[in-house]
Design a protein around this motif. Structure first.
Motif, mmCIF file in Angstrom:
data_model
loop_
_atom_site.group_PDB
_atom_site.id
_atom_site.type_symbol
_atom_site.label_atom_id
_atom_site.label_comp_id
_atom_site.label_asym_id
_atom_site.label_seq_id
_atom_site.Cartn_x
_atom_site.Cartn_y
_atom_site.Cartn_z
ATOM 1 N N LEU A 29 0.835 -1.207 0.000
ATOM 2 C CA LEU A 29 0.000 0.000 0.000
ATOM 3 C C LEU A 29 0.868 1.255 0.000
ATOM 4 O O LEU A 29 0.678 2.174 -0.798
ATOM 5 N N HIS A 163 -6.728 1.601 14.786
ATOM 6 C CA HIS A 163 -6.735 2.502 13.629
ATOM 7 C C HIS A 163 -6.704 3.979 14.015
ATOM 8 O O HIS A 163 -5.902 4.738 13.483
ATOM 9 N N VAL A 205 -4.687 -3.807 -1.125
ATOM 10 C CA VAL A 205 -6.052 -3.776 -0.589
ATOM 11 C C VAL A 205 -6.615 -5.188 -0.513
ATOM 12 O O VAL A 205 -7.267 -5.564 0.475
ATOM 13 N N LEU A 208 -4.958 -6.849 2.406
ATOM 14 C CA LEU A 208 -5.501 -6.321 3.675
ATOM 15 C C LEU A 208 -6.927 -6.819 3.893
ATOM 16 O O LEU A 208 -7.312 -7.186 5.006
ATOM 17 N N TRP A 209 -7.684 -6.853 2.832
ATOM 18 C CA TRP A 209 -9.085 -7.314 2.911
ATOM 19 C C TRP A 209 -9.124 -8.743 3.474
ATOM 20 O O TRP A 209 -9.878 -9.043 4.401
ATOM 21 N N TRP A 212 -8.010 -8.909 7.009
ATOM 22 C CA TRP A 212 -9.008 -8.376 7.937
ATOM 23 C C TRP A 212 -9.926 -9.480 8.492
ATOM 24 O O TRP A 212 -10.531 -9.315 9.538
ATOM 25 N N ALA A 239 -16.583 -3.793 3.503
ATOM 26 C CA ALA A 239 -15.495 -3.499 2.557
ATOM 27 C C ALA A 239 -16.061 -3.305 1.157
ATOM 28 O O ALA A 239 -15.690 -2.369 0.436
ATOM 29 N N THR A 243 -16.037 0.189 -1.049
ATOM 30 C CA THR A 243 -15.437 0.236 -2.391
ATOM 31 C C THR A 243 -16.388 0.910 -3.370
ATOM 32 O O THR A 243 -16.014 1.847 -4.094
ATOM 33 N N ASN A 264 -9.183 3.299 -1.452
ATOM 34 C CA ASN A 264 -9.312 3.891 -0.110
ATOM 35 C C ASN A 264 -10.692 3.614 0.473
ATOM 36 O O ASN A 264 -10.840 3.453 1.688
ATOM 37 N N LEU A 267 -10.725 0.188 2.036
ATOM 38 C CA LEU A 267 -10.038 0.189 3.336
ATOM 39 C C LEU A 267 -10.866 0.919 4.393
ATOM 40 O O LEU A 267 -10.937 0.484 5.544
ATOM 41 N N VAL A 317 -8.361 7.299 5.938
ATOM 42 C CA VAL A 317 -8.745 5.882 5.908
ATOM 43 C C VAL A 317 -8.825 5.314 7.328
ATOM 44 O O VAL A 317 -9.791 4.620 7.666
ATOM 45 N N HIS A 318 -7.844 5.609 8.145
ATOM 46 C CA HIS A 318 -7.819 5.017 9.491
ATOM 47 C C HIS A 318 -8.401 5.953 10.548
ATOM 48 O O HIS A 318 -9.003 5.487 11.509
#
Lengths: 440, 322
Positions: A29, A163, A205, A208-209, A212, A239, A243, A264, A267, A317-318
Motif C-alpha cells: 500500500l 486505527h 487492498v 488487507l481485505w 481483515w 469493505a 469500495t 481507499n 479500506l 482511511v484510518h
C-alpha cells in the motif's frame, strides 16, 4: 487436552498469521502509493519497525495492556515467557502473538504520516516510544479492563484502539514534518504526487481485505458457535460497500472513476466495520461501509485543502473511518449482539452507547495525538529535525537512508539522464511521448 | 512602425493585443497579421543567407491557428509545401521553417511540444512528397497516421501560394473510402473529458495550479472542434474554422436549426474564453476559475458544455451507424 481449547488456539493462530501478513499489505500500500525512489526504504523500514514493535510488545507492551494494574495501565506480565493465562480458553502464546500483531499494525498505520520525508532514525526511535507510551494506554483502556471498558465501550477489533490511535500519531507526524517538496504550489494549490504503482496498491487492498478476516473474525478469539463467520460476513460486506461508495462518489463529484479513491473506500469500509462487526446486523454493515466510503472521499479533500500532506491517506482511511466505525455501534448495535455495552440509538438504546463511543473517540484520539505530538516535538529538538535534508528528499530515501535503490536500474538511469541534462551534456533522456503531436 | 525585425513585431504584439482582443475574429486576424509579419522577416533573413527561394511555396497554419480559434496566447502548429523537387530545395525550406519557428518563439508563440512545425521534415515537403505522405497516412491508418491526418485537416494557408495547399486538401477530400477512415478518426479523437457532473455541477481541476478551474480546452473546445472536424472531413468541406464548417455542413447531416444552435454555443464559448480565461500565459488561457464565475455565468458555461457533449454524442452515433 480440551478440543475447544485446541480449536480456539488454532483459529486465533491462523488469525494472527493473517494479521501479520497485513504488514505485507501495508508495504504494498505504502510503496504503491508513493514514488519509486523511496520504495526500498518504505518496504524495509516497515519490516524493521515491526521487529522493534514485536520486541517492545514482548518486553513491556503486553504487560502494560493486559497486566494487573489500574484503570489507566497494567503493571505486570513484562517479558512474557509463553505461559497460559487462566480462563482465556486458548493458548497464551497464541493470544500474545495475536495481540502483538495488532500493536504492529497500529504502528505501521502511524508511519503512513511519515512517508517520503522522515529520517530512518526517527522511525526507529518513534517505533520504540509509540509502542510504550501511546498504544498500550489506549489498548488497556478498552481491551485490558481499563476505564473505557468499564463504561462499556464497544470496539470489537480496534477501530479506535488500532486505527484511530495509529492515525492520530500519523496526524501529529505529518503536521510536524510538513508537506513533501512539491506537494503544494506557492498559490496554495495542491499537486497530486501520484503513487508509482496502482497495481501494488490494488494488491495491497486485497491482501488487507483478506487479512481483515483474521483481524475482525479472529477477534472472537474463540470458535464458539462459529460466530467468527458472522463477523467475517459483516467485514466483507462493509469493505464491498466502501469500495462501491467511494467509486460512485468520486465519479459523481469529480467526474472520474478514481482508482486510488476506490481502493481507499475499501479500506475505509474495513476500518469502519472493525469496531462494529460483532455488534450489528448485516444490513447495517453495508450502511456503515457505504458511509465510510463517502466519508473517506470528503476527508481526503478536507485534509488536502488544509495543507496537511497525508501521502497514503492514513488520516482519512484510518482516522476518519475509525471515528465513524466507533460511533457506528452507537447507532446500529442490536440488543442481541451487544455483548459489551448497550444497544444503539436505532434499537431503542437511546444516546447512552453513542455517548460512550463518542467519549472513547475523543479521549483516545486526543491522547494519541497529544502524546505523539509531544514525543515527536522532543525528538525534533533532540535529533536535530525529523526530516531528511531537501537534497536527500529529492534523490530519494532509498539512497539517502540505505545507500541503494529499491529500483536500481530505473531510478539510476533517470538520475543520470537528469544530471547530464543539468550539466549541459548532449545526452538527454526525453520523457516518454514528448514528441507525440497533439491535435488541438 | 515598420515591422522589419522580430523584436519590433514582439513589441507590436504586446502593445496591440489588448485592443485586438475585442472578439475572436479580430483577435485571430491580429494573430494572422503577426504571423505574416514574422514570416516576412524570416524570409528576408533566409534570402540574405541563401538567396531567393527556387520555387513558390505555401506556409500554412494548423491547430487553433488553422481554425482561427487562437486565444490571446497560442503555440505554434504549422507546415510548408513547396513546388520544387530537388534535395537542396528541401534544405532551403527547412531552413526557412526553422527561421520562422525561431522568430515566432521570439515574438511570443511557444514552439510545439510535438514538433508540428515547418522546421520538421515531416511537416515541410514538396507538393509531390506531400501527396505521397497523405496517401501513406490514409492507407496506413495507424493511430499515429490518423493523428497526423487530423492535424493536417485544420491546415490553412497563411503565406505564399495557397493553391499548393488547396490541391493537397482536395486530394484528402476526394479520398474514396472515407467511412472506414472516419471510424478510425472517431476512435482517435473522441475521448471526452466531462465538464458537467451528473449532479449538474461544473467539474473543476482537483490538483495543480489550476485546481478549482475548469479546463475549457479539454471539456468545452475538444467536443465541438473534434466532432465538427470529422463531419467536415466526411463531407469534404475545406473550411477550417469550426463555425464555418458547421455552416457548410449539408442539411442531411445537421438540420438548419441544429446548425444555429451549435454555432451560437460555440460562438459563446469563444467569447467566454476571451472574457473569463486567465490569460497570464499559454497554459492559463485554457482555464476559467470556477469560483470567480457568477451564478449566471456558470449557467451559460454549463449550457455550452452540455451542447458540446450533445454534439459529441450525435456525431459518435452518426459515425458508428455508417
Amino acid at each position: 487436552m480440551d478440543i475447544t481449547f485446541l480449536m480456539n488456539s488454532l483459529w486465533v493462530m491462523i488469525s494472527a498469521v493473517l494479521v501479520i501478513l497485513m504488514i505485507g499489505g501495508f508495504i504494498l500500500l505504502e510503496t504503491g502509493s508513493t514514488r519509486m525512489k523511496n520504495a526500498g526504504h518504505i518496504a524495509g523500514k516497515t519490516i524493521l519497525t515491526f521487529g522493534i514493535s514485536s520486541i517492545v510488545f514482548w518486553a513491556v507492551g503486553y504487560g502494560l495492556i493486559f497486566g494487573t494494574g489500574n484503570s489507566i495501565l497494567g503493571f505486570s506480565d513484562f517479558f512474557y515467557s509463553g505461559y497460559d493465562v487462566e480462563g482465556l480458553g486458548l493458548s497464551g502464546p497464541v493470544f500474545f502473538l495475536f495481540q502483538l500483531a495488532f500493536a504492529g499494525i497500529s504502528l505501521t498505520i502511524a508511519f503512513g504520516g511519515f512517508a517520503e520525508r522522515a529520517k530512518l532514525s526517527v522511525y526507529l526511535v518513534f517505533a520504540l516510544l509509540f509502542s510504550i507510551l501511546v498504544y498500550p494506554f489506549i489498548a488497556h483502556w478498552i481491551w485490558g479492563g481499563g476505564w473505557l471498558a468499564e463504561h462499556g465501550k464497544q470496539d470489537f477489533a480496534g477501530s479506535t484502539v488500532v486505527h484511530l490511535t495509529g492515525a492520530m500519531a500519523a496526524l501529529a507526524a505529518t503536521i510536524l514534518l510538513k508537506p513533501r517538496i512539491g506537494k503544494y504550489n506557492k498559490d496554495g494549490s495542491a499537486n497530486n504526487i501520484e503513487g508509482h504503482n496502482q497495481v501494488f496498491t490494488a494488491l495491497s487492498v486485497l491482501l488487507l481485505w483478506v487479512g481483515w478476516f483474521g483481524f475482525n473474525a479472529g477477534s472472537t478469539i474463540s470458535v464458539d458457535g462459529a460466530f467468527f463467520g458472522f463477523v467475517a460476513l459483516n467485514t466483507n460486506l462493509a469493505a464491498a460497500a466502501g469500495t462501491v461508495a467511494a467509486m460512485l462518489i468520486s465519479w459523481i463529484v469529480v467526474g472520474k472513476a478514481d482508482v486510488p479513491m476506490m481502493l481507499n473506500g475499501a479500506l475505509a469500509g474495513l476500518v469502519a466495520i472493525t469496531a462494529s462487526c460483532a455488534f450489528v446486523d448485516t444490513w447495517a454493515a453495508v450502511v456503515i461501509g457505504l458511509i465510510a466510503g463517502i466519508l473517506v472521499f470528503y476527508s481526503i479533500r478536507l485534509f488536502e485543502s488544509r495543507k496537511i500532506d497525508d501521502p497514503i491517506f492514513a488520516l482519512s482511511v484510518h482516522g476518519t473511518a475509525g471515528v465513524w466505525g466507533t460511533l457506528s455501534t452507537g447507532f446500529f448495535a442490536t440488543p442481541e449482539l451487544a455483548a459489551v455495552g448497550k444497544p444503539g440509538l436505532f434499537y431503542d438504546g437511546g444516546f447512552e452507547q453513542l455517548g460512550v463511543q463518542a467519549l472513547g473517540v475523543l479521549a483516545c484520539g486526543a491522547f494519541a495525538f497529544i502524546v505523539s505530538y509531544i514525543i515527536l516535538s522532543i525528538m525534533k529538538v533532540s535529533m536535530k529535525g525529523l526530516r531528511v535534508t531537501e537534497e536527500e528528499e529529492i534523490i530519494g530515501l532509498d539512497i539517502s537512508e540505505h545507500g541503494s535503490y529499491g529500483y536500481p536500474e530505473l531510478v539510476r538511469s533517470e538520475t543520470i539522464a537528469k544530471e547530464k541534462t543539468h550539466n549541459g551534456s548532449s545526452i538527454q533522456q526525453a520523457p516518454l511521448n514528448s514528441q507525440q503531436p497533439t491535435v488541438n | 512602425m515598420e515591422l522589419n525585425s522580430y523584436a519590433k513585431i514582439k513589441d507590436f504584439r504586446i502593445k496591440r493585443f489588448k485592443a485586438a482582443s475585442i472578439n475572436n475574429e479580430e483577435l485571430n486576424l491580429f494573430h494572422d497579421f503577426v504571423h505574416e509579419s514574422v514570416i516576412s522577416v524570416a524570409l528576408h533573413e533566409v534570402v540574405m543567407r541563401r538567396g531567393q527561394p527556387s520555387s513558390p511555396f505555401c506556409f500554412f497554419a494548423m491547430g487553433s491557428a488553422g481554425r482561427m480559434e487562437q486565444s490571446i496566447w497560442s503555440d505554434q502548429d504549422h507546415g510548408m509545401v513547396f513546388a520544387a523537387e530537388e534535395p537542396t530545395d528541401l534544405e532551403y525550406f527547412l531552413d526557412l521553417g526553422r527561421e520562422i519557428s525561431n522568430g515566432m518563439e521570439i515574438v511570443g508563440y511557444k514552439k510545439c511540444s510535438g514538433s508540428v512545425m515547418a522546421s520538421n521534415p515531416l511537416w515541410c515537403k514538396s507538393s509531390a512528397d506531400w501527396g505521397n505522405q497523405l496517401d501513406y497516412w490514409v492507407t496506413d491508418s495507424t493511430w499515429e497516421s490518423i493523428r497526423h491526418l487530423l492535424i493536417f485537416a485544420d491546415a490553412r494557408s497563411l503565406y505564399g501560394e495557397s493553391t499548393l495547399l488547396s490541391i493537397l486538401k482536395t486530394q484528402l477530400a476526394n479520398y474514396s473510402e472515407k467511412d472506414q477512415l472516419l471510424v478510425r478518426m472517431l476512435h482517435n479523437t473522441m475521448h471526452l473529458k466531462k465538464g458537467v457532473g451528473i449532479l449538474g455541477q461544473l467539474l473543476v481541476e482537483t490538483y495543480g495550479t489550476f485546481s478549482g478551474s475548469i479546463n475549457l480546452k479539454d471539456t468545452a473546445f475538444f467536443p465541438y472542434v473534434n466532432a465538427v472536424r470529422l463531419l467536415a472531413f466526411y463531407e469534404g468541406i475545406n473550411g477550417t474554422s469550426t463555425l464555418s464548417r458547421i455552416s457548410m455542413l449539408s442539411d442531411s447531416i445537421m438540420t438548419p436549426v441544429e446548425k444555429v444552435f451549435y454555432r451560437e454555443h460555440f460562438s459563446d464559448l469563444l467569447e467566454y474564453r476571451l472574457v473569463h480565461g486567465s490569460h497570464i500565459d499559454y497554459d492559463a488561457g485554457h482555464y476559467v476559475d470556477g469560483m470567480a464565475l457568477t451564478k449566471k455565468e456558470k449557467k451559460i458555461l454549463k449550457e455550452i458544455l452540455r451542447a458540446g457533449e450533445h454534439l459529441y454524442e450525435k456525431v459518435r452515433r452518426l459515425i458508428e451507424r455508417m
